[in-house]
Write a protein that holds these residues in place. Structure first.
Motif, PDB file in Angstrom:
ATOM      1  N   PHE A  34       3.751  -1.017   0.173  1.00 30.92           N
ATOM      2  CA  PHE A  34       3.194  -0.495  -1.063  1.00 30.92           C
ATOM      3  C   PHE A  34       2.231  -1.520  -1.659  1.00 30.92           C
ATOM      4  CE2 PHE A  34       6.305   2.938  -1.388  1.00 30.92           C
ATOM      5  CZ  PHE A  34       7.380   2.426  -0.675  1.00 30.92           C
ATOM      6  N   TYR A  36       0.386  -2.568  -5.281  1.00 26.87           N
ATOM      7  CA  TYR A  36       0.398  -2.389  -6.722  1.00 26.87           C
ATOM      8  C   TYR A  36      -0.719  -3.221  -7.340  1.00 26.87           C
ATOM      9  CZ  TYR A  36       5.251  -0.725  -6.147  1.00 26.87           C
ATOM     10  OH  TYR A  36       6.376  -0.045  -5.779  1.00 26.87           O
ATOM     11  N   PHE A  91      -4.267  -8.655 -10.752  1.00 25.02           N
ATOM     12  CA  PHE A  91      -3.209  -9.236  -9.919  1.00 25.02           C
ATOM     13  C   PHE A  91      -2.729  -8.132  -8.991  1.00 25.02           C
ATOM     14  CE2 PHE A  91      -0.596 -12.626  -8.861  1.00 25.02           C
ATOM     15  CZ  PHE A  91       0.756 -12.377  -8.963  1.00 25.02           C
ATOM     16  N   ILE A  93      -0.205  -6.910  -6.024  1.00 27.18           N
ATOM     17  CA  ILE A  93       1.101  -7.234  -5.443  1.00 27.18           C
ATOM     18  C   ILE A  93       1.448  -6.207  -4.370  1.00 27.18           C
ATOM     19  CG2 ILE A  93       3.562  -7.575  -5.905  1.00 27.18           C
ATOM     20  CD1 ILE A  93       2.886  -8.140  -8.803  1.00 27.18           C
ATOM     21  N   ARG A  97       9.227  -2.106   2.601  1.00 28.13           N
ATOM     22  CA  ARG A  97      10.549  -1.505   2.730  1.00 28.13           C
ATOM     23  C   ARG A  97      11.089  -1.832   4.106  1.00 28.13           C
ATOM     24  NH1 ARG A  97      13.034   3.341   4.263  1.00 28.13           N
ATOM     25  NH2 ARG A  97      11.157   4.066   5.318  1.00 28.13           N
ATOM     26  N   GLN A 107      12.705  -2.393  -2.295  1.00 32.43           N
ATOM     27  CA  GLN A 107      11.423  -2.946  -1.889  1.00 32.43           C
ATOM     28  C   GLN A 107      11.463  -4.458  -2.066  1.00 32.43           C
ATOM     29  OE1 GLN A 107       7.986  -1.089  -3.698  1.00 32.43           O
ATOM     30  NE2 GLN A 107       8.923   0.955  -3.567  1.00 32.43           N
ATOM     31  N   PHE A 109       9.136  -7.770  -2.548  1.00 29.90           N
ATOM     32  CA  PHE A 109       7.813  -8.008  -3.080  1.00 29.90           C
ATOM     33  C   PHE A 109       7.199  -9.321  -2.596  1.00 29.90           C
ATOM     34  CE2 PHE A 109       7.081  -4.643  -6.119  1.00 29.90           C
ATOM     35  CZ  PHE A 109       8.348  -4.067  -6.209  1.00 29.90           C
ATOM     36  N   GLY A 110       5.887  -9.272  -2.407  1.00 25.42           N
ATOM     37  CA  GLY A 110       5.151 -10.483  -2.135  1.00 25.42           C
ATOM     38  C   GLY A 110       4.890 -11.229  -3.428  1.00 25.42           C
ATOM     39  N   PRO A 111       4.340 -12.438  -3.323  1.00 22.97           N
ATOM     40  CA  PRO A 111       4.116 -13.273  -4.503  1.00 22.97           C
ATOM     41  C   PRO A 111       2.875 -12.881  -5.299  1.00 22.97           C
ATOM     42  CG  PRO A 111       3.442 -14.427  -2.540  1.00 22.97           C
ATOM     43  CD  PRO A 111       4.072 -13.162  -2.071  1.00 22.97           C
ATOM     44  N   GLY A 112       2.067 -11.960  -4.768  1.00 20.50           N
ATOM     45  CA  GLY A 112       0.891 -11.523  -5.513  1.00 20.50           C
ATOM     46  C   GLY A 112      -0.373 -12.289  -5.165  1.00 20.50           C
TER      47      GLY A 112
END
Lengths: 118, 114
Positions: A34, A36, A91, A93, A97, A107, A109-112
């Motif tokens: 995903f 974002y 930003f 992100i 999954r 999910q 998450f990556g650090p952005g």
């Protein structure tokens, strides 16, 4: 386990250029990733859902031709911001999954990536 | 429409005081609920989650949350705030075992006063 990385962590580019952001699942195979976008002091807005080997599904209002998403392998998805403009500064992100961990609804998450377009 | 609402965009507590961050959802099907924490310029870290098992869920860093179906709530609490708890907190929800998309609340910024 279930680590997601993003590269680069920040990028500054000139208006009109294209920028590619990578999202990698380091220790698992991510069938779904995903992307974002988060504006300052706001929540995360889902841009698109990408499944390995198929076209991404974009949320309403997100320009497909501007935000190109490729999910060519089970560990890598890329977001390319084409012809970037200052309003694309944000930003970004990604998350992934992992269906193999018995946590299908979760999910990771990556650090952005902080994108600044001059 | 299914949604999640976080009451209070900014909450301030004194160090050592109770932390209470509110989250309500609206759903016609059983939800899966999550709390995430975000520090400046970083991604999201999962604090805890509810996936239809025990209604009182314990997470990392001393946080816990209770799923109350009758109140459609999933409030986040911590008995004693620490300075390191200052961050942005997001409540998120998916619906159903086959649902993968997360819907986030608008977030609550927690400030801890020494």
């Amino acid at each position: 386990g279930a680590v997601v990385s993003q590269h680069p962590s920040w990028v500054i580019c000139k208006s009109g250029t294209s920028v590619k952001i990578e999202c990698r699942s380091l220790d698992f195979q991510a069938t779904t990733m995903f992307w974002y976008r988060q504006f300052p002091k706001q929540s995360l807005m889902l841009m698109a859902t990408s499944n390995e080997g198929s076209k991404a599904t974009y949320e309403q209002g997100v320009e497909k031709d501007k935000f190109l998403i490729n999910h060519a392998s089970l560990t890598l998805s890329t977001l390319t911001v084409t012809s970037a403009h200052p309003e694309d500064s944000s930003f970004y992100i990604c998350s992934a999954r992992d269906p193999g961990q018995g946590r299908p609804n979760e999910q990771f998450f990556g650090p952005g990536t902080r994108l600044t377009v001059l | 429409a299914q949604s999640v609402t976080q009451l209070g965009s900014h909450v301030s507590v004194s160090e050592g005081a109770l932390v209470l961050l509110r989250c309500n959802y609206s759903s016609s099907v059983p939800p899966y609920l999550f709390w995430y924490v975000q520090y400046p310029n970083q991604g999201l870290q999962l604090l805890l989650k509810y996936t239809s098992a025990a209604t009182l869920v314990k997470g990392i860093n001393g946080f816990e949350a209770e799923f109350k179906k009758s109140e459609t709530s999933f409030h986040l609490t911590k008995p004693s705030a620490h300075m390191s708890d200052a961050a942005e907190y997001f409540c998120a929800v998916t619906w159903g075992a086959g649902s993968y998309q997360l819907t986030f609340g608008k977030g609550t910024k927690l400030s801890v006063i020494p």
